[in-house]
Design an enzyme around this catalytic site. Structure first.
Site, PDB file in Angstrom:
ATOM      1  N   ASN A  77       7.549  18.967  40.101  1.00 37.56           N
ATOM      2  CA  ASN A  77       6.943  19.152  38.783  1.00 37.56           C
ATOM      3  C   ASN A  77       7.573  20.297  38.019  1.00 37.56           C
ATOM      4  O   ASN A  77       8.095  21.250  38.591  1.00 37.56           O
ATOM      5  CB  ASN A  77       5.428  19.372  38.911  1.00 37.56           C
ATOM      6  CG  ASN A  77       5.082  20.817  39.186  1.00 37.56           C
ATOM      7  OD1 ASN A  77       4.904  21.614  38.263  1.00 37.56           O
ATOM      8  ND2 ASN A  77       5.023  21.193  40.447  1.00 37.56           N
ATOM      9  N   CYS A 138       7.515  31.244  39.306  1.00 38.08           N
ATOM     10  CA  CYS A 138       7.548  29.944  38.638  1.00 38.08           C
ATOM     11  C   CYS A 138       8.990  29.516  38.469  1.00 38.08           C
ATOM     12  O   CYS A 138       9.783  30.228  37.855  1.00 38.08           O
ATOM     13  CB  CYS A 138       6.882  29.990  37.267  1.00 38.08           C
ATOM     14  SG  CYS A 138       7.158  28.445  36.362  1.00 38.08           S
TER      15      CYS A 138
HETATM   16  C1  DHB Z   1       4.951  25.626  37.466  1.00 35.81           C
HETATM   17  C2  DHB Z   1       4.697  26.905  37.919  1.00 35.81           C
HETATM   18  C3  DHB Z   1       4.791  27.188  39.250  1.00 35.81           C
HETATM   19  O1  DHB Z   1       4.570  28.440  39.753  1.00 35.81           O
HETATM   20  C4  DHB Z   1       5.146  26.187  40.149  1.00 35.81           C
HETATM   21  O2  DHB Z   1       5.239  26.455  41.448  1.00 35.81           O
HETATM   22  C5  DHB Z   1       5.394  24.926  39.704  1.00 35.81           C
HETATM   23  C6  DHB Z   1       5.295  24.641  38.338  1.00 35.81           C
HETATM   24  C7  DHB Z   1       4.926  25.299  36.025  1.00 35.81           C
HETATM   25  O3  DHB Z   1       3.992  25.655  35.305  1.00 35.81           O
HETATM   26  O4  DHB Z   1       5.877  24.665  35.582  1.00 35.81           O
END
Ligand code: DHB
Length: 311
Positions: A77, A138
């Site tokens: 994702n 992220c």
């Molecule tokens: C997102 C943020 C994250 O920390 C993750 O592990 C996967 C996706 C995001 O918001 O895109």
């Protein structure tokens, strides 16, 4: 008539850096929203704690779709940290969550260290908040995000500056996308982390071979789900050998048995993420399964499992 001795209920309670939880099973950030939708299918008070989707200073719209695709035993994702901003959380979501006897942990994210500091500052006035999780991992934003979690100096700066800014227990979420997660764990703890959570998602990419396009609009994304569990167990074990603070283990846990692996590797609590999308009541069955496992093993407390790996 002699009564069969069934024993006491095993003690599932844990204390993670001052956050008292009735059981060690938390909802992982980004997989449980702010609890509202799940409250219709389960009692939020059955969770050990809830980590909300990462909050940024201002509303963030996130990436264009497609934002997620399935992979073998996994989910890829790239959401792009979509959220309505920290003030909306304080005004709307936190008052809803306050109605429950449930520790709420705010995950925070930012593009700059100043933004992390400002989000933490806004949260200082929050009533009914139990802790902060720093999302320095992220994988899906160009600025900040993973950069903070994979550079020793930046990690040291962001953790120590947020530490100064907040009265709440501070948990730092580590990324697996580094050469030595043990080293990054030490940096986070030396900079003031009260607890660590790991792992965040693993960098990944998936391609549609007919259109020759990436399956995600962001091209790359974060891989989660059972596919990453052995990576996560290994990393929890590595980190547990290097630091003394509590570890919240996560990565592909979908059953009580999966969770037990993390406790044996050295975690003091676990978090459930992708499994919530398959079964929104996954956490409830994992908590029940842990109690059953402890009984079967004739253990009185979940703490007896922690770090119990035999090598
Ligand atoms: C997102 C943020 C994250 O920390 C993750 O592990 C996967 C996706 C995001 O918001 O895109």
């Amino acid at each position: 008539m002699p009564r069969k001795f069934t024993g006491m209920k095993p003690d599932l309670s844990v204390n993670i850096a001052g956050i008292k939880m009735k059981n060690p099973v938390m909802a992982a950030s980004g997989t449980f929203g702010y609890g509202r939708e799940y409250s219709e299918v389960l009692d939020l008070e059955s969770l050990g704690a809830l980590v909300v989707k990462s909050l940024t200073l201002k509303e963030t719209r996130g990436h264009l779709p497609p934002r997620a695709c399935e992979t073998p035993s996994g989910l890829l994702n790239a959401i792009g940290l979509q959220n309505k901003g920290v003030d909306y959380f304080l005004e709307t979501d936190l008052p809803f969550l306050r109605k429950f006897r449930l520790p709420v942990i705010a995950s925070i994210a930012g593009e700059t260290i100043e933004e992390y500091e400002k989000v933490a500052e806004r949260l200082e006035e929050a009533r009914g908040l139990s802790g902060i999780e720093l999302n320095v991992s992220c994988p899906n934003i160009k600025k900040g995000g993973l950069q903070f979690g994979s550079d020793r100096r930046l990690l040291q700066q962001v953790v120590s500056r947020v530490r100064k800014q907040t009265r709440f227990p501070l948990m730092v979420k580590l990324t697996p996308n580094v050469t030595s997660i043990g080293e990054m764990a030490e940096v986070a703890v030396d900079s003031g982390a009260d607890a660590l959570s790991l792992i965040n998602s693993v960098n990944g990419m998936s391609i549609d071979i007919r259109t020759r396009k990436p399956k995600l609009a962001n091209i790359t994304g974060g891989l989660t789900g059972p596919a990453i569990r052995p990576i996560a167990v290994h990393m929890v074990w590595q980190v547990a050998k290097r630091v003394k603070v509590p570890i919240v283990g996560m990565g592909g846990i979908s059953s009580a048995e999966d969770a037990v692996e993390f406790f044996l590797a050295g975690a003091s609590a676990v978090a459930i993420g992708t499994a919530n999308f398959i079964n929104p009541r996954a956490i409830v069955s994992i908590v029940d399964g842990l109690a059953k496992f402890l009984k079967e093993q004739k253990l009185k407390s979940i703490k007896e499992l922690m770090g119990g790996l035999r090598v």
